[in-house]
Design a protein around this motif. Structure first.
Motif, PDB file in Angstrom:
ATOM      1  N   VAL A  70       0.856  -1.193   0.000  1.00 23.47           N
ATOM      2  CA  VAL A  70       0.000   0.000   0.000  1.00 23.47           C
ATOM      3  C   VAL A  70       0.890   1.240   0.000  1.00 23.47           C
ATOM      4  O   VAL A  70       2.112   1.148   0.124  1.00 23.47           O
ATOM      5  N   ARG A  71       0.277   2.395  -0.130  1.00 23.54           N
ATOM      6  CA  ARG A  71       1.047   3.641  -0.046  1.00 23.54           C
ATOM      7  C   ARG A  71       1.556   3.841   1.380  1.00 23.54           C
ATOM      8  O   ARG A  71       0.898   3.466   2.350  1.00 23.54           O
ATOM      9  N   SER A  72       2.700   4.451   1.492  1.00 22.71           N
ATOM     10  CA  SER A  72       3.318   4.634   2.813  1.00 22.71           C
ATOM     11  C   SER A  72       2.467   5.476   3.750  1.00 22.71           C
ATOM     12  O   SER A  72       2.540   5.336   4.972  1.00 22.71           O
ATOM     13  N   ASP A  73       1.650   6.374   3.202  1.00 24.71           N
ATOM     14  CA  ASP A  73       0.807   7.233   4.034  1.00 24.71           C
ATOM     15  C   ASP A  73      -0.584   6.648   4.255  1.00 24.71           C
ATOM     16  O   ASP A  73      -1.460   7.309   4.812  1.00 24.71           O
ATOM     17  N   ASP A  74      -0.796   5.406   3.823  1.00 18.20           N
ATOM     18  CA  ASP A  74      -2.101   4.757   3.964  1.00 18.20           C
ATOM     19  C   ASP A  74      -2.216   4.158   5.359  1.00 18.20           C
ATOM     20  O   ASP A  74      -1.544   3.193   5.697  1.00 18.20           O
ATOM     21  N   ASP A  75      -3.074   4.737   6.204  1.00 17.41           N
ATOM     22  CA  ASP A  75      -3.270   4.211   7.558  1.00 17.41           C
ATOM     23  C   ASP A  75      -4.642   3.544   7.706  1.00 17.41           C
ATOM     24  O   ASP A  75      -5.049   3.186   8.806  1.00 17.41           O
ATOM     25  N   LYS A  76      -5.345   3.359   6.578  1.00 17.21           N
ATOM     26  CA  LYS A  76      -6.648   2.700   6.616  1.00 17.21           C
ATOM     27  C   LYS A  76      -6.532   1.210   6.312  1.00 17.21           C
ATOM     28  O   LYS A  76      -7.073   0.374   7.021  1.00 17.21           O
ATOM     29  N   ALA A 116       1.395  -2.966 -11.238  1.00 16.82           N
ATOM     30  CA  ALA A 116       0.504  -3.067 -10.080  1.00 16.82           C
ATOM     31  C   ALA A 116       0.932  -2.092  -8.988  1.00 16.82           C
ATOM     32  O   ALA A 116       0.101  -1.377  -8.401  1.00 16.82           O
ATOM     33  N   MET A 117       2.228  -2.015  -8.721  1.00 18.93           N
ATOM     34  CA  MET A 117       2.714  -1.060  -7.723  1.00 18.93           C
ATOM     35  C   MET A 117       2.522   0.382  -8.189  1.00 18.93           C
ATOM     36  O   MET A 117       2.203   1.262  -7.379  1.00 18.93           O
ATOM     37  N   THR A 118       2.715   0.610  -9.465  1.00 14.94           N
ATOM     38  CA  THR A 118       2.524   1.957 -10.016  1.00 14.94           C
ATOM     39  C   THR A 118       1.081   2.406  -9.871  1.00 14.94           C
ATOM     40  O   THR A 118       0.810   3.584  -9.592  1.00 14.94           O
ATOM     41  N   GLU A 119       0.139   1.480 -10.020  1.00 20.32           N
ATOM     42  CA  GLU A 119      -1.278   1.816  -9.850  1.00 20.32           C
ATOM     43  C   GLU A 119      -1.571   2.228  -8.413  1.00 20.32           C
ATOM     44  O   GLU A 119      -2.384   3.126  -8.166  1.00 20.32           O
ATOM     45  N   VAL A 120      -0.926   1.567  -7.457  1.00 18.16           N
ATOM     46  CA  VAL A 120      -1.102   1.952  -6.053  1.00 18.16           C
ATOM     47  C   VAL A 120      -0.486   3.324  -5.808  1.00 18.16           C
ATOM     48  O   VAL A 120      -1.093   4.186  -5.149  1.00 18.16           O
ATOM     49  N   LEU A 121       0.693   3.542  -6.347  1.00 23.59           N
ATOM     50  CA  LEU A 121       1.374   4.824  -6.170  1.00 23.59           C
ATOM     51  C   LEU A 121       0.539   5.982  -6.728  1.00 23.59           C
ATOM     52  O   LEU A 121       0.469   7.056  -6.133  1.00 23.59           O
ATOM     53  N   SER A 122      -0.117   5.744  -7.852  1.00 22.38           N
ATOM     54  CA  SER A 122      -0.914   6.788  -8.500  1.00 22.38           C
ATOM     55  C   SER A 122      -2.347   6.868  -7.971  1.00 22.38           C
ATOM     56  O   SER A 122      -3.145   7.675  -8.453  1.00 22.38           O
TER      57      SER A 122
END
Length: 286
Positions: free
Chosen positions: A100-106, A150-156
């Motif tokens: 997940v994104r590093s700032d994702d706390d959900k 797949a990781m790029t989609e999460v980043l964006s």
């Protein structure tokens, strides 16, 4: 409209950034654990190596049609593969993890991801996709062309969670050369990655090509025993994921085969070239 345009630009820039960070401008990969293991195999058998990029979801069709000789690129062994392919002994362990994104706390665990109806992505035709559908069957899902995408989609923020190989996720979220470091993280619990499965990597040939797979097993066993595999693994930081036991007591099989069974390997030898299908992801093939 403006928001959609900005999202599109973000996706494109992230994809370009990831491609330049790990692929560069050339087509074929130049390094990686599997790449160096393939090279060692070919050197040991005095043949050339040709790498051919494939769509991972079409890997079985590619090898069974004869377009490639082997699928050798962090391929998770699944029980059903034995019905359609000749599969080698496992040579590396792996698991599927959530990124997940590093700032994702959900989205910090399976229950949270399900409750938040997080958007899931994984490489089409991969073990990650199988786990996404098994565990998060009610969540929105979008298949990606490869694990980097797949990781790029999460980043964006096109997707919320990517399910990918832990071997790859470790590298891309921690390596200083990675454009994803500090931006993506592996979902963990009490400092330990949440693993969705325990897996093993193998190499596959067309069904019936027993001689080719026997030579793969025989040669990799030699490369394990003479320390070559360990040296390559240390270079890419994955020594702990080697499968040593079976190879340390391995008895060569190729010499026990019939002439008919040996034909698939003899054909490779006569051509002097092995064609391997791959997709790009570090530290395996990039």
């Amino acid at each position: 409209m403006k928001k959609k345009f900005l999202t599109l630009i973000t996706v494109v820039l992230a994809l370009v950034m990831s491609l330049f960070a790990f692929v560069g401008c050339s087509g074929a990969p130049t390094k990686g654990f599997d790449v160096e293991l393939m090279q060692a195999f070919c050197k040991a058998n005095d043949i050339e190596l040709e790498l051919k990029k494939i769509s991972w979801g079409q890997k079985e069709m590619e090898v069974n049609s004869g377009n490639i000789d082997l699928i050798w690129n962090g391929m998770t062994i699944r029980p059903e593969m034995a019905n359609n392919l000749e599969v080698s002994m496992p040579y590396l362990t792996n698991s599927q993890v959530m990124v997940v994104r590093s700032d994702d706390d959900k989205n910090i665990g399976i229950a949270s991801i399900t409750a938040n109806n997080a958007k899931i992505t994984a490489e089409s035709g991969s073990a990650g996709e199988a786990k996404a559908k098994e565990i998060f069957g009610n969540n929105s899902y979008n298949g990606a062309v490869d694990q980097i995408t797949a990781m790029t989609e999460v980043l964006s923020k096109t997707s919320d969670v990517a399910i990918i190989d832990e071997v790859m996720a470790n590298y891309y979220t921690t390596n200083d050369e990675s454009s994803f470091k500090g931006k993506l993280k592996i979902v963990d619990l009490a400092g330990k990655h949440i693993s969705l499965s325990i897996e093993e990597y193998g190499i596959a040939a067309k069904k019936g090509n027993a001689g080719l797979i026997a030579m793969v097993n025989d040669t990799i066993a030699k490369l394990y025993q003479d320390g070559t595999v360990k040296t390559i693994a240390q270079k890419y930081g994955i020594e702990s994921q080697l499968i040593i036991g079976g190879y340390s007591i391995y008895v060569p099989k190729y010499g026990l085969l019939s002439a008919e069974e040996k034909a698939s390997w003899e054909n490779i030898k006569s051509k002097g070239k092995l064609v391997v299908g791959y997709t790009l992801f570090a530290p395996i093939c990039y």
